[in-house]
Write a protein that holds these residues in place. Structure first.
Motif, mmCIF file in Angstrom:
data_model
loop_
_atom_site.group_PDB
_atom_site.id
_atom_site.type_symbol
_atom_site.label_atom_id
_atom_site.label_comp_id
_atom_site.label_asym_id
_atom_site.label_seq_id
_atom_site.Cartn_x
_atom_site.Cartn_y
_atom_site.Cartn_z
ATOM 1 N N LEU A 115 -16.461 2.625 4.945
ATOM 2 C CA LEU A 115 -15.374 1.489 4.322
ATOM 3 C C LEU A 115 -16.074 0.867 3.296
ATOM 4 N N PRO A 116 -17.116 -0.004 3.360
ATOM 5 C CA PRO A 116 -17.951 -0.865 2.163
ATOM 6 C C PRO A 116 -17.749 -0.146 0.868
ATOM 7 N N MET A 117 -18.194 1.256 0.999
ATOM 8 C CA MET A 117 -18.489 2.031 -0.278
ATOM 9 C C MET A 117 -17.255 2.393 -0.748
ATOM 10 N N PHE A 118 -16.208 2.735 0.003
ATOM 11 C CA PHE A 118 -14.835 3.168 -0.546
ATOM 12 C C PHE A 118 -13.983 2.076 -1.017
ATOM 13 N N MET A 119 -14.255 0.943 -0.482
ATOM 14 C CA MET A 119 -13.451 -0.136 -0.871
ATOM 15 C C MET A 119 -14.056 -0.681 -2.202
ATOM 16 N N SER A 120 -15.452 -0.520 -2.165
ATOM 17 C CA SER A 120 -15.961 -1.112 -3.525
ATOM 18 C C SER A 120 -15.605 -0.033 -4.493
ATOM 19 N N GLN A 121 -15.651 0.950 -4.526
ATOM 20 C CA GLN A 121 -15.432 2.169 -5.607
ATOM 21 C C GLN A 121 -14.010 2.302 -5.675
ATOM 22 N N SER B 252 -11.715 4.101 -4.459
ATOM 23 C CA SER B 252 -11.275 5.341 -4.682
ATOM 24 C C SER B 252 -11.868 6.224 -3.322
ATOM 25 N N GLY B 253 -11.159 7.401 -3.178
ATOM 26 C CA GLY B 253 -11.953 8.213 -2.092
ATOM 27 C C GLY B 253 -10.862 8.650 -1.094
ATOM 28 N N LEU B 254 -11.264 9.695 -0.566
ATOM 29 C CA LEU B 254 -10.429 10.289 0.725
ATOM 30 C C LEU B 254 -11.308 10.013 1.932
ATOM 31 N N LEU B 255 -10.672 9.520 2.962
ATOM 32 C CA LEU B 255 -11.058 9.347 4.339
ATOM 33 C C LEU B 255 -10.130 10.346 5.136
ATOM 34 N N ILE B 256 -10.700 11.603 5.612
ATOM 35 C CA ILE B 256 -10.148 12.364 6.316
ATOM 36 C C ILE B 256 -10.524 12.457 7.976
ATOM 37 N N GLY B 257 -9.562 12.106 8.661
ATOM 38 C CA GLY B 257 -9.865 12.187 10.104
ATOM 39 C C GLY B 257 -9.254 13.189 10.812
ATOM 40 N N VAL B 258 -9.932 14.168 11.713
ATOM 41 C CA VAL B 258 -9.460 15.196 12.473
ATOM 42 C C VAL B 258 -8.811 14.782 13.756
ATOM 43 N N SER B 259 -7.717 14.791 13.800
ATOM 44 C CA SER B 259 -7.181 14.502 15.417
ATOM 45 C C SER B 259 -6.614 15.889 16.042
ATOM 46 N N SER B 260 -5.340 15.951 16.462
ATOM 47 C CA SER B 260 -4.676 17.009 17.085
ATOM 48 C C SER B 260 -3.318 16.766 17.304
ATOM 49 N N LEU B 261 -2.711 17.972 17.376
ATOM 50 C CA LEU B 261 -1.217 17.983 17.724
ATOM 51 C C LEU B 261 -0.993 17.475 19.053
ATOM 52 N N GLY C 108 -3.168 3.118 11.140
ATOM 53 C CA GLY C 108 -3.337 1.628 10.818
ATOM 54 C C GLY C 108 -4.036 1.484 9.379
ATOM 55 N N ILE C 109 -5.253 1.978 9.497
ATOM 56 C CA ILE C 109 -6.146 1.769 8.255
ATOM 57 C C ILE C 109 -5.734 2.490 7.187
ATOM 58 N N ARG C 110 -4.767 3.518 7.303
ATOM 59 C CA ARG C 110 -4.214 4.105 5.894
ATOM 60 C C ARG C 110 -3.445 2.907 5.053
ATOM 61 N N ILE C 111 -2.657 2.194 5.871
ATOM 62 C CA ILE C 111 -1.719 1.113 5.126
ATOM 63 C C ILE C 111 -2.630 0.329 4.577
ATOM 64 N N GLU C 112 -3.567 -0.239 5.080
ATOM 65 C CA GLU C 112 -4.496 -1.632 4.690
ATOM 66 C C GLU C 112 -5.226 -0.769 3.648
ATOM 67 N N LEU C 113 -5.840 0.335 3.466
ATOM 68 C CA LEU C 113 -6.477 0.888 2.487
ATOM 69 C C LEU C 113 -5.929 1.094 1.221
ATOM 70 N N SER D 252 -4.241 -0.532 -0.853
ATOM 71 C CA SER D 252 -4.317 -1.416 -2.046
ATOM 72 C C SER D 252 -5.680 -1.322 -2.352
ATOM 73 N N TYR D 253 -6.800 -0.618 -1.838
ATOM 74 C CA TYR D 253 -8.165 -0.336 -2.440
ATOM 75 C C TYR D 253 -8.009 0.938 -3.022
ATOM 76 N N GLY D 254 -7.074 1.486 -3.145
ATOM 77 C CA GLY D 254 -7.191 2.941 -3.804
ATOM 78 C C GLY D 254 -7.576 3.926 -2.849
ATOM 79 N N VAL D 255 -7.850 3.727 -1.753
ATOM 80 C CA VAL D 255 -8.625 4.742 -0.694
ATOM 81 C C VAL D 255 -7.247 5.283 0.059
ATOM 82 N N LYS D 256 -7.438 6.705 -0.067
ATOM 83 C CA LYS D 256 -6.404 7.156 0.984
ATOM 84 C C LYS D 256 -7.014 8.026 2.209
ATOM 85 N N VAL D 257 -5.947 7.741 3.320
ATOM 86 C CA VAL D 257 -6.505 8.198 4.515
ATOM 87 C C VAL D 257 -5.578 9.475 5.008
ATOM 88 N N LEU D 258 -6.155 10.511 5.207
ATOM 89 C CA LEU D 258 -5.294 11.775 5.806
ATOM 90 C C LEU D 258 -5.682 12.091 7.061
#
Length: 257
Positions: free
Chosen positions: A125-131, A133-142, A167-172, A174-180
């Motif tokens: 998070l600190p790196m992504f929020m500082s830069q 930008s970035g994609l944060l991709i979490g593998v969940s499941s159906l 939850g963090i997708r919405i928060e991030l 504004s920082y230009g970070v996308k959560v998939l």
């Protein structure tokens, strides 16, 4: 996101979907930072991909161990001042019938699938929020939508992972970070090999990896597959509890014979 020229971090890279994603990413002119508990497997995969364009780095890490994650990510972030995408795929699955309920299995499942994901995110998070930008991709499941017999712990862990990422997708934003969020159905891996029942619409890990990577490049928020299973799961989600209990109970009796 075009993978070429990017730095991508991948956990759970030694087997299953993670291994297949590593093989797919190795075809691009990019840097791939791989993490898994089995360093020897990562090094073997790196050697197998030595003629491919990607530059692969291997780190031994148990994501369920907070201290280990902090130490390893500290080394990674010193070596790589920028990470463009992180694919957090590390996970476990155990069958845990109520007659043999084991709290140790519960701890391993939650520690890896939920806390392991959170530990990694906390380091990134600190790196992504500082830069900004970035994609944060979490593998969940159906399997995150309902609780199924013998799989309640796994279902619960994936539900928690999905909601955390949402939850963090919405928060991030504004920082230009996308959560998939990646939500696979049945994929032929060591984890699904223990399933006792039939697995409809079973995908190979290679097919899943190609699909996931294609959707990541399009930055699709929810990467759920196969389509027909995704639609079926959505129907199960809105199904009244009484009806779901009857259907799931019948299935449980069938696989318990």
């Amino acid at each position: 996101m075009d993978f070429s020229g990017k730095t991508i971090l991948l956990t759970g890279a030694s087997s299953g979907i993670g291994k297949a994603i590593l093989v797919e990413l190795s075809k691009y002119d990019c840097t791939v930072i791989t993490l898994a508990r089995r360093l020897d497997v990562l090094l073997a995969l790196k050697n197998e991909s030595r003629n491919n364009p990607a530059r692969i780095y291997a780190f031994q890490c148990d994501v369920s161990d907070k201290i280990n994650v902090t130490t390893v990510f500290g080394e990674i972030l010193k070596q790589f001042p920028r990470i463009d995408a992180a694919i957090l795929d590390a996970g476990v699955a155990f069958r845990n019938p109520i007659e043999e309920f084991d709290i140790t299995i519960a701890e391993k499942t939650i520690n890896t699938n939920v806390l392991g994901l959170i530990y990694c995110v906390s380091q990134l998070l600190p790196m992504f929020m500082s830069q900004k930008s970035g994609l944060l991709i979490g593998v969940s499941s159906l399997a995150d939508e309902r609780g199924f017999p013998k799989s309640g712990l796994y279902n619960a862990s994936k539900a928690a992972a999905t909601k955390f990422l949402e939850g963090i997708r919405i928060e991030l934003m504004s920082y230009g970070v996308k959560v998939l969020t990646v939500k696979p159905g049945f994929v032929e891996t060591p984890m699904t090999a223990q399933n006792e029942s039939k697995m409809p619409l079973l995908w190979s890990p290679e097919k899943a990896a190609k699909y996931i990577c294609a959707k990541i490049q399009k930055e699709k928020r929810i990467i759920a597959f196969p389509f027909l299973m995704h639609m079926s799961i959505l129907l199960l989600r809105i199904m009244p509890p009484k009806l779901f209990d009857i259907l799931a109970g019948g299935h449980y009796k069938e696989i318990s014979k």
